[in-house]
Design an enzyme around this catalytic site. Structure first.
Site, short mmCIF file in Angstrom:
data_model
loop_
_atom_site.label_atom_id
_atom_site.label_comp_id
_atom_site.label_asym_id
_atom_site.label_seq_id
_atom_site.Cartn_x
_atom_site.Cartn_y
_atom_site.Cartn_z
N ASP A 80 -4.03 2.59 -4.98
CA ASP A 80 -2.59 2.51 -4.73
C ASP A 80 -2.22 1.22 -4.01
O ASP A 80 -1.20 1.15 -3.34
CB ASP A 80 -2.14 3.72 -3.91
CG ASP A 80 -2.86 3.83 -2.57
OD1 ASP A 80 -3.73 2.98 -2.30
OD2 ASP A 80 -2.56 4.75 -1.80
N ASP A 125 0.85 -1.18 0.00
CA ASP A 125 0.00 0.00 0.00
C ASP A 125 0.89 1.24 0.00
O ASP A 125 1.80 1.35 0.83
CB ASP A 125 -0.91 -0.01 1.23
CG ASP A 125 -1.91 1.15 1.20
OD1 ASP A 125 -3.01 0.95 0.68
OD2 ASP A 125 -1.55 2.24 1.69
#
Length: 453
Positions: A222, A179
């Site tokens: 993301d 992440d």
């Protein structure tokens, strides 16, 4: 002009066939199967007329050797024979010929059968080309449906299927959940085009770090995921995770994006942490959550607490045994040092304790800062943090508690200390630190705050 290879040991038959066909075709006459094979090693043709009855190597054996040559497997073959019985005809087709021509040659029949054979071959090639094109188009469509449009990595659905297939085959590996920290700042400050550029750049980083057989995935936004097959050594996994973090940091610095964007990584191993995708996925996600809650920009391996508890549950203990066991975890000495997860629980326990107590407790936060004249040096920062940890340990009481928050910061809880005492203790720690650390490349800054209930 189409070319015909004629194989016949009878030169009269060769001359006759050549005279009948030379106006429409290029004729290559040979008198044996051996000569035909030598010719076909370096050349091609559109059709072969092959005599059955030849010395040394007959037509059937010659055809077998021709079909063994990769580029000759689809060349149409017509047998030439003086035998018109059903048995010969049946064997001709059984051996792979598409037709046969009976000797002596009838010119119109010969031209008709050759023309039909070439038309059928042309149709076969056309259908094969169309089938190959459709197969390729279907494969491309399937790939596109399984790929992330922005980065070209696999999507979540394909990844789950592919990882489960590998795990079912017993292939060991490691699943990394990633992440990007503070990524939204890039979109907000520089626009979504810049954000998309960073996502593609990160995808390229993953391609550089991992191998072709590994499964690289963009989950969405993301968030990314990788299943690296056949990797079991912890040191190698750590090196790859560290390379991902450092490579992204370096690329962002080159782009002049000073947004404190980084990447956090959670890691789960198979078969230790699971032998099917969802189990590994959940384990890696828990490890990622730990990193996000403990400073980010790092990686963490999943540890199955339930498995450990079940192992301890195999044997019941009494209070005496438990007291001895717990006492062995305290090696005495100075400040009580904990990992951040344990420190977090102690911190909240002290806050609850303060609800029923009037005691003063101070929190100190120490930060390693590079001097302005020096380039950031990870090794130097790590050295400074280790010496700071040593200074804290030797300068404080056993009733105080400390932990590493990140690769640059440490937290200390001072029991029964007011603000003035806290500053004095911080000064003592810094004095001890600078006695240990003399390189002068970094310095230590600190902040202090009273802990409230």
């Amino acid at each position: 002009m189409k070319s015909i290879l004629i194989i016949d040991d009878n030169k009269v038959n060769l001359a006759t066939a050549r005279m009948v066909l030379r106006d429409e075709y290029k004729i290559i006459p040979v008198t044996s199967g051996v000569q035909a094979l030598i010719y076909l090693e370096k050349n091609d043709c559109d059709i072969i007329l092959l005599d059955i009855n030849m010395p040394e190597m007959d037509g059937f054996e010659t055809l077998k050797k021709i079909r063994a040559m990769q580029h000759c497997q689809n060349i149409p073959v017509i047998f030439l024979t003086a035998d018109s019985d059903a048995e010969t005809e049946t064997r001709c087709f059984h051996e792979g010929a598409i037709d046969f021509i009976v000797k002596p040659f009838v010119p119109e029949v010969m031209r008709s059968r050759i023309g039909r054979a070439l038309e059928l071959e042309e149709l076969r090639r056309s259908l094969a080309d169309r089938l190959e094109q459709k197969t390729r188009e279907a494969s491309d469509m399937k790939s596109k449906s399984c790929q992330d449009a922005l980065t070209g990595l696999w999507n979540r659905i394909y990844t789950e299927e592919a990882v489960n297939e590998l795990l079912a085959q017993g292939v060991p590996g490691v699943l990394l959940m990633m992440d990007m920290d503070n990524f939204k700042i890039i979109n907000d400050s520089f626009g979504h085009i810049a954000g998309d550029r960073i996502l593609r750049m990160f995808a390229d980083t993953l391609r550089d770090v991992f191998n072709e057989g590994d499964i690289l995935c963009r989950i969405g936004g993301d968030e990314f995921m990788v299943f690296a097959r056949d990797i079991t050594a912890r040191e190698e996994i750590c090196n790859r995770a560290a390379n991902i973090i450092s490579d992204l940091t370096h690329k962002l610095e080159q782009c002049d994006f000073r947004t404190n964007t980084s990447v956090s990584i959670g890691i789960a191993k198979s078969p230790e942490n699971g032998t099917e995708f969802l189990k590994l996925y959940n384990s890696a996600d828990k490890a990622l959550y730990y990193v996000k809650q403990n400073g980010k920009k790092s990686y963490h391996f999943f540890s199955d607490k339930l498995q450990t508890e079940n192992k301890r549950g195999e044997k019941n203990v009494d209070l005496g045994y438990l007291k001895d066991l717990m006492n062995r975890t305290d090696n005495g000495g100075g400040v009580y040092s904990l990992d951040f997860e344990s420190f977090h629980h102690v911190y909240n326990f002290i806050r609850r304790f303060l609800e029923r107590s009037q005691r003063d407790v101070q929190t100190l936060l120490f930060t390693v800062v590079e001097n302005d004249s020096q380039e950031p040096d990870v090794t130097e920062t790590e050295l400074a943090l280790e010496l700071l940890e040593k200074a804290i340990y030797t300068s404080l009481r056993r009733s105080d508690v400390s932990t590493r928050y990140s690769s640059k910061q440490m937290i200390v809880i001072l029991m029964d200390a007011n603000g003035e005492n806290g500053d004095m203790v911080a000064g003592r720690i810094l004095e001890c630190f600078y006695q240990l650390y003399t390189n002068g490349k970094v310095k230590i800054e600190y902040g202090i705050a009273r802990m409230d209930s």
